[in-house]
Scaffold this motif. Structure first.
Motif, PDB file in Angstrom:
ATOM      1  N   UNK A  42       0.779  -1.227   0.000  1.00  0.00           N
ATOM      2  CA  UNK A  42       0.000   0.000   0.000  1.00  0.00           C
ATOM      3  C   UNK A  42       0.810   1.275   0.000  1.00  0.00           C
ATOM      4  N   UNK A  43       2.142   1.151  -0.099  1.00  0.00           N
ATOM      5  CA  UNK A  43       2.996   2.338  -0.077  1.00  0.00           C
ATOM      6  C   UNK A  43       3.824   2.422  -1.345  1.00  0.00           C
ATOM      7  N   UNK A  44       4.355   3.612  -1.580  1.00  0.00           N
ATOM      8  CA  UNK A  44       5.249   3.788  -2.724  1.00  0.00           C
ATOM      9  C   UNK A  44       6.628   3.231  -2.419  1.00  0.00           C
ATOM     10  N   UNK A  45       7.347   2.912  -3.473  1.00  0.00           N
ATOM     11  CA  UNK A  45       8.720   2.459  -3.310  1.00  0.00           C
ATOM     12  C   UNK A  45       9.546   3.612  -2.741  1.00  0.00           C
ATOM     13  N   UNK A  46      10.406   3.278  -1.783  1.00  0.00           N
ATOM     14  CA  UNK A  46      11.208   4.314  -1.144  1.00  0.00           C
ATOM     15  C   UNK A  46      12.679   3.931  -1.116  1.00  0.00           C
ATOM     16  N   UNK A  47      13.492   4.956  -1.085  1.00  0.00           N
ATOM     17  CA  UNK A  47      14.937   4.785  -1.029  1.00  0.00           C
ATOM     18  C   UNK A  47      15.351   4.236   0.327  1.00  0.00           C
ATOM     19  N   UNK A  48      16.312   3.326   0.321  1.00  0.00           N
ATOM     20  CA  UNK A  48      16.860   2.777   1.555  1.00  0.00           C
ATOM     21  C   UNK A  48      18.325   3.160   1.715  1.00  0.00           C
ATOM     22  N   UNK A  49      19.127   2.798   0.727  1.00  0.00           N
ATOM     23  CA  UNK A  49      20.566   3.050   0.826  1.00  0.00           C
ATOM     24  C   UNK A  49      21.171   3.039  -0.563  1.00  0.00           C
ATOM     25  N   UNK A  50      22.317   3.701  -0.678  1.00  0.00           N
ATOM     26  CA  UNK A  50      23.008   3.763  -1.954  1.00  0.00           C
ATOM     27  C   UNK A  50      24.500   3.841  -1.713  1.00  0.00           C
ATOM     28  N   UNK A  51      25.265   3.245  -2.617  1.00  0.00           N
ATOM     29  CA  UNK A  51      26.714   3.398  -2.591  1.00  0.00           C
ATOM     30  C   UNK A  51      27.177   3.758  -3.989  1.00  0.00           C
ATOM     31  N   UNK A  52      28.007   4.771  -4.082  1.00  0.00           N
ATOM     32  CA  UNK A  52      28.453   5.240  -5.390  1.00  0.00           C
ATOM     33  C   UNK A  52      29.601   4.373  -5.901  1.00  0.00           C
ATOM     34  N   UNK A  53      29.953   4.582  -7.143  1.00  0.00           N
ATOM     35  CA  UNK A  53      31.036   3.809  -7.751  1.00  0.00           C
ATOM     36  C   UNK A  53      32.372   4.063  -7.055  1.00  0.00           C
ATOM     37  N   UNK A  90       8.886  -5.219   3.998  1.00  0.00           N
ATOM     38  CA  UNK A  90       8.689  -4.725   2.636  1.00  0.00           C
ATOM     39  C   UNK A  90       9.340  -5.694   1.658  1.00  0.00           C
ATOM     40  N   UNK A  91       9.082  -5.464   0.386  1.00  0.00           N
ATOM     41  CA  UNK A  91       9.873  -6.101  -0.665  1.00  0.00           C
ATOM     42  C   UNK A  91      11.060  -5.176  -0.947  1.00  0.00           C
ATOM     43  N   UNK A  92      12.239  -5.749  -0.898  1.00  0.00           N
ATOM     44  CA  UNK A  92      13.467  -4.985  -1.110  1.00  0.00           C
ATOM     45  C   UNK A  92      13.997  -5.229  -2.516  1.00  0.00           C
ATOM     46  N   UNK A  93      14.306  -4.131  -3.192  1.00  0.00           N
ATOM     47  CA  UNK A  93      14.793  -4.181  -4.569  1.00  0.00           C
ATOM     48  C   UNK A  93      16.180  -3.571  -4.654  1.00  0.00           C
ATOM     49  N   UNK A  94      17.044  -4.171  -5.447  1.00  0.00           N
ATOM     50  CA  UNK A  94      18.318  -3.524  -5.711  1.00  0.00           C
ATOM     51  C   UNK A  94      18.275  -2.863  -7.075  1.00  0.00           C
ATOM     52  N   UNK A  95      19.089  -1.858  -7.231  1.00  0.00           N
ATOM     53  CA  UNK A  95      19.166  -1.160  -8.516  1.00  0.00           C
ATOM     54  C   UNK A  95      20.610  -0.787  -8.814  1.00  0.00           C
ATOM     55  N   UNK A  96      20.933  -0.795 -10.084  1.00  0.00           N
ATOM     56  CA  UNK A  96      22.218  -0.311 -10.564  1.00  0.00           C
ATOM     57  C   UNK A  96      21.926   0.825 -11.538  1.00  0.00           C
ATOM     58  N   UNK A  97      22.563   1.936 -11.311  1.00  0.00           N
ATOM     59  CA  UNK A  97      22.310   3.128 -12.121  1.00  0.00           C
ATOM     60  C   UNK A  97      23.569   3.520 -12.886  1.00  0.00           C
TER      61      UNK A  97
END
Length: 114
Positions: A42-53, A90-97
């Protein structure tokens, strides 16, 4: 073809820990950042954490001090989650940008409940 596969989710009691892993198959060039997001029912996807290159990490306020993101390798990003709370469910998703694209995995379920 690029695929991101998350693993490590599951059911854990409040105060417990889980370690999520995101493994990339295929080649992704010019990676800018790797990140984790989550979506609760019932909620929008939200940012959790990020690590840069170059290894700079940042976190959502709600998880700072409890979660740690790291790069196990160029194709494996890990999210260590400690002191889990029911609101982390929640469902946790990873992303690569990259400069031009963003790749997503299918997600892994994390449930924090007694």
């Amino acid at each position: 073809q690029v695929q991101l596969v998350e693993s490590g989710g599951g059911l854990v009691q409040p105060g417990g820990s889980l370690r999520l892993s995101c493994v990339v198959s295929g080649t992704i060039r010019n990676i800018r950042a790797m990140g984790w997001f989550r979506q609760a029912p019932g909620k929008q996807r939200e940012f959790v954490a990020q690590i840069s290159s170059v290894g700079v990490s940042n976190y959502a306020d709600s998880v700072r001090g409890r979660f740690t993101i790291s790069k196990a390798s160029a194709k494996n990003t890990v999210l260590q989650m400690n002191s889990l709370k029911p609101e982390d469910t929640a469902v946790y998703y990873c992303s690569y940008r990259t400069n031009a694209n963003e790749f997503w995995g299918q997600g892994t379920q994390v449930t924090v409940s007694s």
